[in-house]
Design a protein around this motif. Sequence first.
Motif, PDB file in Angstrom:
ATOM      1  N   VAL A   1       0.719  -1.296   0.015  1.00 25.74           N
ATOM      2  CA  VAL A   1      -0.148   0.117   0.030  1.00 25.74           C
ATOM      3  C   VAL A   1       0.843   1.144   0.136  1.00 25.74           C
ATOM      4  O   VAL A   1       1.925   1.417   0.708  1.00 25.74           O
ATOM      5  N   GLY A   2       0.580   2.092  -1.055  1.00 22.81           N
ATOM      6  CA  GLY A   2       1.103   3.520  -0.857  1.00 22.81           C
ATOM      7  C   GLY A   2       0.352   4.617  -0.334  1.00 22.81           C
ATOM      8  O   GLY A   2      -0.812   4.729  -1.065  1.00 22.81           O
ATOM      9  N   PHE A   3       0.867   5.321   0.534  1.00 16.25           N
ATOM     10  CA  PHE A   3      -0.041   6.572   1.119  1.00 16.25           C
ATOM     11  C   PHE A   3       0.979   7.510   1.774  1.00 16.25           C
ATOM     12  O   PHE A   3       2.202   7.193   1.551  1.00 16.25           O
ATOM     13  N   SER A   4       0.506   8.837   2.137  1.00 15.86           N
ATOM     14  CA  SER A   4       1.233   9.739   2.609  1.00 15.86           C
ATOM     15  C   SER A   4       1.501   9.895   4.067  1.00 15.86           C
ATOM     16  O   SER A   4       1.893   9.177   4.643  1.00 15.86           O
ATOM     17  N   GLU A   5       0.196  10.315   4.495  1.00 13.86           N
ATOM     18  CA  GLU A   5      -0.021  10.369   6.280  1.00 13.86           C
ATOM     19  C   GLU A   5      -1.276   9.769   6.609  1.00 13.86           C
ATOM     20  O   GLU A   5      -1.857   9.396   5.759  1.00 13.86           O
ATOM     21  N   GLY A   6      -1.123   9.535   8.058  1.00 16.18           N
ATOM     22  CA  GLY A   6      -2.463   9.051   8.648  1.00 16.18           C
ATOM     23  C   GLY A   6      -2.133   7.576   9.326  1.00 16.18           C
ATOM     24  O   GLY A   6      -1.899   6.897   8.789  1.00 16.18           O
ATOM     25  N   ASN A   7      -2.301   7.863  10.588  1.00 23.35           N
ATOM     26  CA  ASN A   7      -2.044   6.657  11.401  1.00 23.35           C
ATOM     27  C   ASN A   7      -2.994   5.443  11.359  1.00 23.35           C
ATOM     28  O   ASN A   7      -3.030   4.421  11.576  1.00 23.35           O
ATOM     29  N   TYR A   8      -4.382   6.016  11.063  1.00 22.38           N
ATOM     30  CA  TYR A   8      -5.527   5.064  10.890  1.00 22.38           C
ATOM     31  C   TYR A   8      -4.930   3.723  10.055  1.00 22.38           C
ATOM     32  O   TYR A   8      -4.938   2.678  10.518  1.00 22.38           O
ATOM     33  N   LEU A   9      -4.705   4.179   8.975  1.00 24.42           N
ATOM     34  CA  LEU A   9      -4.416   3.082   7.959  1.00 24.42           C
ATOM     35  C   LEU A   9      -3.176   2.408   8.146  1.00 24.42           C
ATOM     36  O   LEU A   9      -2.966   1.166   8.086  1.00 24.42           O
ATOM     37  N   LYS A  10      -2.249   3.218   8.757  1.00 21.89           N
ATOM     38  CA  LYS A  10      -0.823   2.643   9.090  1.00 21.89           C
ATOM     39  C   LYS A  10      -0.794   1.440   9.891  1.00 21.89           C
ATOM     40  O   LYS A  10      -0.504   0.447  10.042  1.00 21.89           O
ATOM     41  N   GLU A  11      -1.725   1.684  11.307  1.00 23.47           N
ATOM     42  CA  GLU A  11      -2.014   0.846  12.428  1.00 23.47           C
ATOM     43  C   GLU A  11      -2.908  -0.349  11.846  1.00 23.47           C
ATOM     44  O   GLU A  11      -2.221  -1.452  12.242  1.00 23.47           O
ATOM     45  N   LYS A  12      -3.396  -0.243  11.020  1.00 25.26           N
ATOM     46  CA  LYS A  12      -4.285  -1.439  10.698  1.00 25.26           C
ATOM     47  C   LYS A  12      -3.332  -2.143   9.624  1.00 25.26           C
ATOM     48  O   LYS A  12      -3.581  -3.379   9.919  1.00 25.26           O
ATOM     49  N   LEU A  13      -2.603  -1.636   8.782  1.00 21.74           N
ATOM     50  CA  LEU A  13      -1.708  -2.452   7.874  1.00 21.74           C
ATOM     51  C   LEU A  13      -0.676  -3.143   8.856  1.00 21.74           C
ATOM     52  O   LEU A  13      -0.384  -4.271   8.579  1.00 21.74           O
ATOM     53  N   GLU A  14      -0.106  -2.664   9.974  1.00 23.76           N
ATOM     54  CA  GLU A  14       0.979  -3.414  10.648  1.00 23.76           C
ATOM     55  C   GLU A  14       0.339  -4.305  11.352  1.00 23.76           C
ATOM     56  O   GLU A  14       1.005  -5.245  11.458  1.00 23.76           O
ATOM     57  N   LYS A  15      -1.007  -4.296  11.910  1.00 23.24           N
ATOM     58  CA  LYS A  15      -1.433  -5.234  12.712  1.00 23.24           C
ATOM     59  C   LYS A  15      -1.520  -6.480  11.807  1.00 23.24           C
ATOM     60  O   LYS A  15      -1.269  -7.466  12.507  1.00 23.24           O
ATOM     61  N   GLU A  16      -1.883  -6.498  10.309  1.00 21.85           N
ATOM     62  CA  GLU A  16      -2.139  -7.607   9.478  1.00 21.85           C
ATOM     63  C   GLU A  16      -0.708  -7.863   8.783  1.00 21.85           C
ATOM     64  O   GLU A  16      -0.904  -8.766   8.014  1.00 21.85           O
TER      65      GLU A  16
END
Length: 366
Positions: free
Chosen positions: A35-50
């Motif tokens: 996944v590519g994106f700039s900022e935002g912890n919401y998506l970052k945390e969900k991706l790291e969890k999986e």
Amino acid sequence: LKFLIVITHGKFGGATNFVFWLDNGLKEKNVYVKVGFSEGNYLKEKLEKENIPYVNFKWLKRTYNPLTNLFFIWEIKKLLDKEQFNIIHFNSSNSLFGAIGVKLSKYKPKTVFTFHGLSILDPNYKKHIILKPFYILIFKFLLLFIDIPVFVSNNNLEQIKKTKLTDTGIVIYHGIPKPEFLTKEESKKFFKKKLKINLYDKFIIGSIGRLDYQKNYEFLIKIFPEILKINQNTICLIIGDGPEKQKLENLICKLNLQEKIFLLGEIKDASVYLKGFDLFILPSRYEGLPITLIETLFAKIPALATNVGGNKEIIGKDFVYEFNNNVEFLNKLTKIFFEKKSSQIKENFQIDNTINSHLDLYKTLI
């Protein structure tokens, strides 16, 4: 198979959730996805969890600055010169500039772009109307670098064809994982505690959405005195925050509706409380395929929405009204008050269908 799915930011939102659900579903099918994106912890945390890999693009931003977009084009080209992917799937307007970088890159993978809604391109968009022709020209140019555009509703596809922006494209509905809800009693207990008022015998109209131009909550507030003539025990709860909050609060005070309409602000996982609403209303100016409206299907509560975007495709013609049409809105609202019917869940909105449809699309391009 290697796919890169790109979205401008990873903050909470319908498109962000779609990207995560798609990524996670593809991963479960043993497909490599980044996944590519700039900022935002919401998506970052969900991706790291999986354990889903991601890349942060420094120059991918919501901006009108052409220089920033040029830097992003170069940034994604550099990535794709080093790492080979089969498909690059873009999911937001600013990310679409990256399609130029894709076609300039060493391996030139295929490209997909999803219109999650039309925004400024929609016929009901009247704000900054002078910019619309300019935006159409930019979109028309950028779509030259997209192998296939995807639309989330048939309505959006037909509207785009009328603008002659493109005459190609397919429709893939957003599906969602089966949501979990609190019971009606638990949800009303939550609202009662938050509002500090007695909700016994109240008919609760609710909505979840950003307080901005698109969602058009001004219409709902202005027509609320007419709703009270139908049922004087009605109150309205709107969950969300946004730039029009102060404007809407002023309107509520002007109409003396402080004890009838409540702006609850942001509430985490707001959809779990949907069963606490007796009726869900979405008065938007324009939509793609709103996740909250799909969630009301699963919650099995009645919904009434404007006939824009994919709303009719979600809840059916009996539960939509023409944009800002007071008479039709009140007629259909009255019917729902007394019949208490709701739409039926359609298989189109199951997440597995969405994932399989995208995987089939990707394979046809490779």
